[in-house]
Motif scaffolding. Structure first.
Motif, short mmCIF file in Angstrom:
data_model
loop_
_atom_site.label_atom_id
_atom_site.label_comp_id
_atom_site.label_asym_id
_atom_site.label_seq_id
_atom_site.Cartn_x
_atom_site.Cartn_y
_atom_site.Cartn_z
N UNK A 118 10.15 -2.86 -9.67
CA UNK A 118 9.53 -1.72 -9.00
C UNK A 118 8.38 -2.22 -8.14
N UNK A 119 7.89 -1.36 -7.25
CA UNK A 119 6.78 -1.68 -6.38
C UNK A 119 5.49 -1.01 -6.86
N UNK A 120 4.38 -1.53 -6.39
CA UNK A 120 3.07 -0.90 -6.54
C UNK A 120 2.61 -0.48 -5.15
N UNK A 121 1.99 0.68 -5.08
CA UNK A 121 1.65 1.25 -3.78
C UNK A 121 0.86 0.27 -2.91
N UNK A 122 1.11 0.34 -1.60
CA UNK A 122 0.46 -0.57 -0.67
C UNK A 122 -0.95 -0.11 -0.34
N UNK A 144 -2.48 -8.66 -5.58
CA UNK A 144 -1.18 -9.05 -6.14
C UNK A 144 -0.49 -10.16 -5.36
N UNK A 145 -1.11 -10.65 -4.30
CA UNK A 145 -0.43 -11.63 -3.47
C UNK A 145 0.83 -11.07 -2.84
N UNK A 146 0.80 -9.76 -2.51
CA UNK A 146 1.93 -9.02 -1.95
C UNK A 146 3.10 -8.89 -2.91
N UNK A 147 2.88 -9.20 -4.19
CA UNK A 147 3.93 -8.96 -5.18
C UNK A 147 3.99 -7.50 -5.59
N UNK A 148 3.15 -6.68 -4.98
CA UNK A 148 3.32 -5.23 -5.13
C UNK A 148 4.59 -4.76 -4.42
N UNK A 149 5.14 -5.60 -3.54
CA UNK A 149 6.45 -5.35 -2.92
C UNK A 149 7.51 -6.16 -3.67
N UNK A 203 17.28 4.67 -7.31
CA UNK A 203 15.83 4.93 -7.34
C UNK A 203 15.05 3.81 -6.66
N UNK A 204 14.05 4.20 -5.90
CA UNK A 204 13.13 3.23 -5.30
C UNK A 204 11.76 3.54 -5.88
N UNK A 205 11.39 2.81 -6.93
CA UNK A 205 10.20 3.15 -7.72
C UNK A 205 8.97 2.50 -7.09
N UNK A 206 7.96 3.34 -6.80
CA UNK A 206 6.72 2.88 -6.18
C UNK A 206 5.56 3.58 -6.90
N UNK A 207 4.72 2.81 -7.60
CA UNK A 207 3.72 3.40 -8.49
C UNK A 207 2.29 3.10 -8.02
N UNK A 208 1.33 3.95 -8.41
CA UNK A 208 -0.08 3.58 -8.28
C UNK A 208 -0.38 2.39 -9.20
N UNK A 209 -1.32 1.56 -8.82
CA UNK A 209 -1.52 0.30 -9.54
C UNK A 209 -1.98 0.53 -10.99
N UNK A 210 -2.84 1.51 -11.24
CA UNK A 210 -3.30 1.74 -12.61
C UNK A 210 -2.18 2.27 -13.50
N UNK A 211 -1.35 3.15 -12.96
CA UNK A 211 -0.20 3.64 -13.72
C UNK A 211 0.75 2.49 -14.03
#
Length: 443
Positions: A360-364, A372-377, A409-417
């Motif tokens: 899953x992703x973390x919001x940009x 995250x070193x762009x590992x949020x994508x 599903x394309x899961x994209x979350x806030x970082x704290x969640x």
């Protein structure tokens, strides 16, 4: 599937600079016996006798899928059938990845992991045993052929858009960030002394340098910066060995509390104990003298830089204080997109579906990208592991659109969640484990 590695790590792929497959750095830790793939007996006899190659045999998917055992592994790439059984131990990425893909179409996996597949195909040629029968589809019948076709078209589009070309200035600035922070830490100690407050402050500076260096070596490991694997490999050695030195189930552990172990012990000790000390042991046991020399240079540099202020023992304390601070950072960033997601090694899924469902992703945001070193994508990183990370945000809308088209599903979350989901997932899996254990204690 990677025809790679030095582990993930690290990960160098086979190219014109790595034609000797007997190189010592293989993911499974075993040196190869030779660089040649083992040919089937009939094929080898024809080669030696100089006889012209006969027309390729044809196979159905039913026949191919029977060859999915550790001692009998066939793969399909672009409708060609390869017997990789005799070559699996020499695969630079280790044999496990071949075991996982055996008996399946691996066209998209192969393309994802090899920035220059034409070079790798030179080593596939001796392994070629046939091709799919004309009436057979390009992939197994249980896979969504339209989804596979759409994903391959997406990749061709991204290649046309030069999304796999690196902006060297971007990565130079990230390297400069690491070097400047390291130098700044020394200047501060030299100018202000080595008191506790100063030590704590420079520890945070060095922690940022170490974490960002970790993300940068990760880029090198995926061959996403330089065109030639050789230069990615050399820079990764420099970053891992000099700038950033760096599984069996535990039998006696209370898995019911694994989420607490992760928060209190696991995340903090991941880098200084599991990665660093275990890698030292592995390098010594396997006689990786070049790596040992690079790791030694890391400690030598620290003793030269900070030894005059802290002494030998104090410098060692500083090194491991930095690692203790860095470890939760890296642990949370790397696990945030994996632990909470569904992963099943037994399902035969197409490449696109398997990667989208497993991460899953973390919001940009500017901070999230940097932290995250762009590992949020992570979704885009899994689908296109050799793509430079500065292009992930450009590709994300296209991937999301393809997911919507096929109901994935394309899961994209806030970082704290996302961080909280790690703990919740560990707690949930522990409950499932305990339920299974008490239901069947004899197993």
């Amino acid at each position: 599937m990677t025809f790679e590695e030095k582990p993930e790590g690290n990960g160098s792929l086979v190219d014109e600079n790595q034609l000797d497959l007997s190189a010592k750095h293989q993911a499974n830790g075993k040196p190869g016996a030779s660089g040649r793939a083992k040919l089937p007996a009939r094929q080898e006899a024809n080669t030696k006798s100089g006889l012209p190659r006969k027309s390729l045999s044809t196979y159905t998917w039913q026949e191919i899928q029977r060859h999915n055992q550790e001692t009998d592994q066939w793969l399909v790439i672009n409708r060609k059938v390869y017997d990789v059984t005799g070559w699996a131990d020499r695969h630079p990425g280790g044999r496990l990845v071949l075991n996982h893909c055996a008996g399946e179409d691996t066209t998209d996996v192969f393309r994802a992991m090899h920035p220059d597949p034409d070079i790798v195909r030179l080593y596939l040629k001796p392994l070629l045993i046939g091709e799919l029968a004309p009436e057979e589809p390009n992939q197994e019948r249980n896979k969504n052929s339209q989804l596979v076709e759409d994903f391959q078209e997406l990749r061709r589009t991204l290649e046309t858009m030069n999304m796999f070309s690196a902006n060297l200035r971007f990565f130079f600035l990230h390297l400069a960030q690491v070097l400047i922070l390291e130098a700044l830490a020394w200047v501060i100690v030299w100018h202000f002394g080595s008191g506790w407050l100063i030590t704590i402050f420079i520890s945070f500076l060095l922690t940022v340098a170490q974490a960002q260096g970790s993300f940068l070596q990760h880029d090198m490991g995926h061959l996403s910066i330089f065109k030639k694997s050789k230069w990615n490999r050399l820079m990764q050695i420099f970053l891992m060995g000099h700038l950033k030195y760096g599984k069996n189930k535990i039998k006696f552990i209370n898995y019911e509390k694994q989420h607490l172990y992760f928060c209190t012990v696991g995340a903090a000790l991941l880098m200084p104990v599991y990665f660093n000390l275990d890698s030292i042991r592995a390098m010594y046991c396997r006689r990786y003298w070049e790596d040992i020399a690079w790791v030694s240079s890391f400690y030598i540099r620290y003793f030269i830089t900070f030894g005059p202020f802290y002494g030998i023992f104090g410098t060692l304390v500083l090194i491991y204080l930095v690692k203790l601070l860095e470890s939760p950072w890296i642990a949370y960033v790397t696990q945030v997109s994996h632990i909470p997601m569904k992963m099943n090694t037994e399902e035969n899924q197409d490449w696109f579906s398997s990667q989208v469902l497993a991460t899953c992703n973390v919001e940009q945001s500017f901070f999230n990208d940097w932290f995250t070193g762009h590992l949020n994508f992570q979704i885009e990183h899994h689908l296109f592991p050799t793509m430079p990370r500065h292009n992930y945000h450009k590709v994300a809308p296209l991937v999301k659109s393809l997911c919507a088209k096929h109901g994935l599903p394309y899961v994209n979350k806030p970082i704290l969640k996302a961080f909280g989901d790690i703990i919740r997932a560990l707690k949930k899996s522990a409950a499932l484990w305990m339920d299974a254990y008490y239901s069947h204690p004899e197993t």
